[in-house]
Design a protein around this motif. Structure first.
Motif, mmCIF file in Angstrom:
data_model
loop_
_atom_site.group_PDB
_atom_site.id
_atom_site.type_symbol
_atom_site.label_atom_id
_atom_site.label_comp_id
_atom_site.label_asym_id
_atom_site.label_seq_id
_atom_site.Cartn_x
_atom_site.Cartn_y
_atom_site.Cartn_z
ATOM 1 N N VAL A 174 6.630 6.937 4.691
ATOM 2 C CA VAL A 174 5.242 7.538 4.608
ATOM 3 C C VAL A 174 5.103 8.221 3.230
ATOM 4 N N LEU A 175 4.060 7.933 2.401
ATOM 5 C CA LEU A 175 3.885 8.649 1.141
ATOM 6 C C LEU A 175 2.504 9.352 1.232
ATOM 7 N N ARG A 176 2.340 10.477 0.842
ATOM 8 C CA ARG A 176 1.070 11.041 1.134
ATOM 9 C C ARG A 176 0.465 11.080 -0.406
ATOM 10 N N LEU A 177 -0.520 10.402 -0.482
ATOM 11 C CA LEU A 177 -1.158 10.144 -1.840
ATOM 12 C C LEU A 177 -1.562 11.369 -2.494
ATOM 13 N N TYR A 178 -2.133 12.447 -1.825
ATOM 14 C CA TYR A 178 -2.391 13.581 -2.663
ATOM 15 C C TYR A 178 -1.281 14.346 -3.007
ATOM 16 N N GLU A 179 0.063 14.051 -2.490
ATOM 17 C CA GLU A 179 1.132 14.733 -3.086
ATOM 18 C C GLU A 179 1.608 13.994 -4.275
ATOM 19 N N ILE A 180 1.738 12.805 -4.424
ATOM 20 C CA ILE A 180 2.187 12.001 -5.255
ATOM 21 C C ILE A 180 1.130 12.548 -6.484
ATOM 22 N N PHE A 181 -0.036 12.216 -6.100
ATOM 23 C CA PHE A 181 -0.927 12.290 -7.404
ATOM 24 C C PHE A 181 -1.289 13.989 -7.638
ATOM 25 N N LYS A 182 -0.649 14.698 -7.034
ATOM 26 C CA LYS A 182 -0.988 16.114 -7.091
ATOM 27 C C LYS A 182 -2.470 16.487 -7.193
ATOM 28 N N ILE A 183 -3.154 16.211 -6.124
ATOM 29 C CA ILE A 183 -4.555 16.573 -5.913
ATOM 30 C C ILE A 183 -4.712 17.214 -4.678
ATOM 31 N N SER A 184 -5.823 18.140 -4.891
ATOM 32 C CA SER A 184 -6.037 18.933 -3.699
ATOM 33 C C SER A 184 -7.055 18.468 -2.619
ATOM 34 N N THR A 185 -6.570 18.438 -1.500
ATOM 35 C CA THR A 185 -7.364 17.872 -0.272
ATOM 36 C C THR A 185 -7.356 18.539 0.763
ATOM 37 N N SER A 186 -8.417 18.654 1.778
ATOM 38 C CA SER A 186 -8.202 19.423 2.867
ATOM 39 C C SER A 186 -7.635 18.870 3.994
ATOM 40 N N VAL A 187 -7.456 17.444 3.611
ATOM 41 C CA VAL A 187 -6.986 16.651 4.829
ATOM 42 C C VAL A 187 -5.600 16.640 4.669
ATOM 43 N N THR A 188 -4.738 17.482 5.226
ATOM 44 C CA THR A 188 -3.125 17.260 5.054
ATOM 45 C C THR A 188 -2.708 16.937 6.603
ATOM 46 N N ASN A 189 -3.342 16.974 7.545
ATOM 47 C CA ASN A 189 -2.706 16.784 8.783
ATOM 48 C C ASN A 189 -2.761 15.178 9.103
ATOM 49 N N ILE A 190 -1.447 14.631 9.474
ATOM 50 C CA ILE A 190 -1.478 13.324 9.693
ATOM 51 C C ILE A 190 -2.640 12.791 10.797
ATOM 52 N N ALA A 191 -2.846 13.489 11.617
ATOM 53 C CA ALA A 191 -4.006 13.074 12.342
ATOM 54 C C ALA A 191 -5.535 12.905 11.967
ATOM 55 N N ASP A 192 -5.652 13.786 11.082
ATOM 56 C CA ASP A 192 -7.130 13.718 10.457
ATOM 57 C C ASP A 192 -7.273 12.618 9.562
ATOM 58 N N GLY A 193 -6.394 12.300 8.680
ATOM 59 C CA GLY A 193 -6.474 11.181 7.770
ATOM 60 C C GLY A 193 -6.174 9.866 8.318
ATOM 61 N N ILE A 194 -6.097 8.924 7.304
ATOM 62 C CA ILE A 194 -5.809 7.494 7.983
ATOM 63 C C ILE A 194 -4.631 6.850 7.188
ATOM 64 N N ILE A 195 -3.824 6.196 7.482
ATOM 65 C CA ILE A 195 -2.624 5.492 7.175
ATOM 66 C C ILE A 195 -2.777 4.004 6.845
ATOM 67 N N VAL A 196 -2.477 3.622 5.370
ATOM 68 C CA VAL A 196 -2.637 2.370 5.139
ATOM 69 C C VAL A 196 -1.328 1.862 4.902
ATOM 70 N N MET A 197 -1.095 0.591 5.657
ATOM 71 C CA MET A 197 0.363 0.054 5.405
ATOM 72 C C MET A 197 0.131 -1.082 4.232
ATOM 73 N N VAL A 198 0.825 -0.869 3.194
ATOM 74 C CA VAL A 198 0.744 -1.904 1.983
ATOM 75 C C VAL A 198 2.183 -2.449 1.875
ATOM 76 N N GLU A 199 1.932 -3.439 1.291
ATOM 77 C CA GLU A 199 3.259 -4.376 1.417
ATOM 78 C C GLU A 199 3.556 -4.945 -0.317
#
Lengths: 163, 670
Positions: free
Chosen positions: B585-610
């Protein structure tokens, strides 16, 4: 007809020669040759791009053209400052590359005759390597930037940071 | 020209027009390369010219059709390669000896058939002598020859006088014999230029042609200033003494004015030659435009679309009832969308050039492998974005090779199976919605299901019982790296580095490839590629204030996860278990170093890419929606720093803001 066009071209070059766009960055007033300047726009939403040096703030959409923006304050290792409605982006074009420079505010366009321009003092500190020359206008001093160096020494700088 | 030759071969005979056509083209190449001082091209072109000269002059001779085409095609390849080298600024080093030698041998062979030893011997002497041999034929016909003397002046400052003189004399050899000229040593004498310039080029020669013919011939020379042509009847034939007086009256000086018009004629001739060459390649009238300009046009149109939205949906208009304005706005929008379509279609290029290239491959291969194969092309007028065409040429070539090498059986085998002796490879292109389908079909032996399964098992690829595998799954193994069922590699294919590369290249332009095959009946390979690279289906997602676009092609699924689904390994890498398989699992906001209020896994959404079989779960704030986006490259200035791994490019959203397009391949490596 051709003569007229020639004349006009000459006129245009003449009007650009010796003219500088000045902007302020904290206490100092800097100038850049007006021929580099494409336009001046207000600050707008900047899209961040990861993995870049801090002073490259990201990219903006300038009427369909994507251009990178540099915060000149950070570039010169000055304290960052929040952007306000005086903050401007000066879009310059060098060797077909457009770059936006974020500055505190744009002052005016000045004509500085060559006789009033002197070379910067030779210091061994890295600070004035982007200063091409120093112009005198009345009692004030304007630091004239070397745009090409501003753009091209990035990689070197980058390397230094890594080391 | 290449097409022409292949056409000739197809039709099985050469008609006079075609020979003349080739002769003309070769002559143009020869002339211009000699002018540019590219010796090797010139000499090859010249040999080919000689060959066709003979063919043209001896209409009745019997010769091996395909051998001629072989030689011509080889020469064309050589010339192309040379031109490529010159383009890239490489010095001209390679040796044209073998090729010219080959052509010469062939010339001697065919002319030997028709004219006997004499010509063959002469031809063997050297490149220029082929023409001379023919001349000597004429010398043997006594009584017809007339002698001429001639002084030719070239225009001032045309430059390279000696070379021009040389080519003139060379041309003259075609119609005349016993040529002597002054200065004698044109190519090695450094003074020759000057002498010709001041005193003119003095020529003496004998020919059977009449005064007018010779005069016309000479006056075709480029940069000609003046010709003084005199017929010297006395020297050859005493009985023609009386015409001497006549001849002096005939001697003429070309006036400069006439010369100009002649030059224009000549130019037109060359233009015509060029044009006729081009017409065979394509019948469209075409303006070539710089791609940068097209990009700019696209940018502007995109900008227009956005500004149109800004005007017609201006908040100032809210609540106002503006019938006429709305009508005008609708019209405006319609025109803009039409403009957008046109701007897009300008970048489209028909596939015909790429398809025609395959003709050549089929031909070469069928010859080398001694199989009878014909290529059928359907729908070559289908248009695809120029960038994409560049990417599919190699994969197509590979598929065609495979089809011929592995697919099509040998003549005997085919007959035994009751198939026609000649195998057919069909190359078809057609539009299907927003995609283009390219279908490569052969009527060969098809894929051996059992062999593939056996091979897949040997490579440890089969994870399920054999009888559960569908045909589609089995055939998809073919696209895996290092998978070849052919036991021994041939010149063309079989090293097992083929199909996976094809699949990869097709994937790189956002297309996919599928394969179907019936044993004994043949194989059908379908490539699906998007119409254009510039437009892509993307899912826009949000992380903090920023928008990102994921290519829809690489999204497998998206879902909400519970906090407890995600666990960490000792290094702090997060992962998630889905249907028994574990994905990072990669958190987009972590990789791109942006601030967001959504840091809880349950609040956001997960996109599986291939990407190429590797999966990854991206955690982000929310999905915004799917839309077509116009792909733009990042500015060069940014690229200069280093390759930004996770970002493939950027795009403009409807409101004018920028969205970064994620490079899934890059993200997978994080």
């Amino acid at each position: 007809m051709a003569d007229v066009v020639d004349n006009e071209l000459e006129m245009e070059e003449d009007t650009q020669k010796g003219r500088y766009l000045t902007f302020s960055l904290g206490q100092e007033i800097y100038g850049i040759e007006i021929s580099y300047v494409t336009e001046i726009i207000g600050i707008q939403a900047i899209t961040k791009i990861p993995e870049l040096p801090e002073y490259v703030k990201g990219i903006i959409n300038l009427r369909g053209k994507i251009i990178p923006v540099i915060d000149v304050r950070l570039r010169f290792r000055k304290e960052p400052r929040d952007y306000n409605d005086r903050t401007c982006i000066i879009v310059i074009e060098i060797k077909n590359i457009s770059v936006g420079l974020i500055v505190d505010s744009v002052a005016e366009v000045l004509r500085i005759p060559d006789s009033e321009i002197v070379d910067p003092p030779q210091l061994n500190k890295g600070c004035n390597r982007y200063i091409k020359s120093i112009g005198k206008v009345g009692n004030e001093v304007k630091l004239i930037l070397d745009c090409e160096k501003l753009m091209s020494e990035e990689e070197l700088d980058d390397l230094n940071e890594v080391v | 020209m290449e097409n022409l030759i292949i056409n000739i071969e197809k039709s099985g005979h050469v008609d006079q027009d075609e020979i003349n056509e080739i002769f003309r083209i070769m002559h143009t190449i020869n002339g211009s390369s000699a002018m540019m001082n590219i010796g090797s091209i010139s000499s090859v072109a010249h040999s080919v010219e000689d060959l066709f000269y003979i063919l043209r002059e001896n209409k009745t001779i019997d010769y091996d059709q395909s051998k001629v085409s072989d030689i011509i095609l080889e020469s064309i390849d050589y010339i192309k390669e040379k031109i490529g080298m010159i383009d890239s600024g490489m010095p001209d080093i390679s040796d044209d000896g073998p090729l010219t030698g080959k052509i010469r041998d062939f010339i001697s062979e065919i002319s030997g058939q028709s004219e006997g030893q004499k010509v063959a011997a002469a031809v063997a002497d050297g490149p220029g002598s082929a023409a001379e041999a023919d001349d000597s034929d004429r010398t043997n016909q006594p009584g017809n020859l007339r002698a001429y003397s001639c002084v030719i002046f070239f225009e001032d400052n045309c430059g390279m006088e000696s070379i021009r003189a040389f080519s003139l004399i060379h041309n003259l050899k075609d119609i005349a014999s016993d040529i002597s000229h002054s200065p004698e040593n044109l190519t090695s004498d450094s003074d020759a230029d000057r002498i010709i310039h001041t005193d003119g080029l003095k020529l003496r020669f004998k020919t059977e042609h009449t005064y007018e013919e010779v005069y016309n011939f000479l006056s075709q020379t480029i940069f000609l200033k003046k010709i003084e042509l005199t017929e010297m009847t006395g020297e050859t034939d005493d009985s023609r003494d009386d015409s001497r007086s006549e001849s002096s009256s005939r001697s003429a000086a070309v006036l400069p004015e006439q010369n100009d018009s002649r030059k224009a004629d000549l130019l037109q001739n060359t233009v015509n030659n060029d044009a006729s060459g081009r017409i065979t390649a394509s019948h469209h009238s075409i303006v070539s435009v710089n791609v940068a300009k097209l990009d700019k046009l696209m940018d502007l149109v995109g900008e227009l679309v956005i500004s149109e939205a800004m005007v017609t949906q201006n908040p100032d208009l809210d609540g106002l009832h503006l019938d006429n304005f709305q009508k005008a706005a609708r019209r405006h929008r319609k025109i803009i969308s039409e403009l957008q379509d046109i701007a897009m279609s300008i970048r489209m290029v028909p596939l015909s050039a790429t398809f025609q290239k395959m003709n050549r491959i089929v031909r070469d291969m069928s010859r080398k492998l001694d199989k009878d194969v014909k290529l059928e092309i359907i729908g070559e007028e289908t248009e695809v974005d120029k960038n994409i065409i560049e990417h599919i040429s190699d994969p197509l070539m590979h598929l065609i090779r495979n089809a011929i090498d592995h697919g099509i059986e040998s003549r005997e085998e085919r007959r035994a199976k009751g198939k026609p002796g000649t195998g057919t490879v069909t190359l078809e292109a057609k539009n299907a919605g927003g995609d283009v389908l390219i279908i490569v079909k052969d009527d060969g032996r098809g894929l051996d299901r059992q062999k593939i399964i056996a091979r897949a098992k040997a490579n440890g690829l089969v994870s399920r019982p054999e009888n559960e595998l569908t045909d589609k799954e089995i055939f998809s193994y073919v696209f895996l790296p290092g998978f070849s069922t052919k036991e021994k590699a041939t010149e063309f294919s079989g090293r097992g580095v083929g199909m996976d590369v094809v699949a990869k290249n097709i994937g790189a332009v956002g297309g996919n490839i599928s394969l179907n095959s019936v044993e004994g009946k043949g194989t059908v390979i379908t490539i699906k590629i998007p119409l254009t690279l510039a437009i892509m289906d993307g899912m826009t997602i949000a992380a903090g204030d920023h928008r990102y676009t994921i290519p829809t092609l690489s999204i497998r699924e998206s879902f909400k996860a519970k906090e407890t689904d995600v666990f960490r390994d000792p290094d702090g890498n997060e992962m998630i278990m889905i249907r028994g398989e574990c994905y990072p699992v990669l958190r987009l906001y972590e990789i791109f170093k942006i601030s967001t209020s959504v840091t809880n896994i349950a609040d956001g959404i997960i996109v599986m890419v291939e990407n190429q079989g590797k999966c990854l779960c991206l955690f982000t704030d929310e999905l915004i929606g799917e839309q077509q986006v116009v792909v733009k490259a990042l500015p060069d200035y940014i690229k200069k720093f280093r390759k930004v791994k996770g970002v493939a490019g950027c795009t403009l959203l409807g409101d004018g803001s920028i969205s970064l397009i994620l490079n899934i391949g890059g993200l997978v490596e994080f």
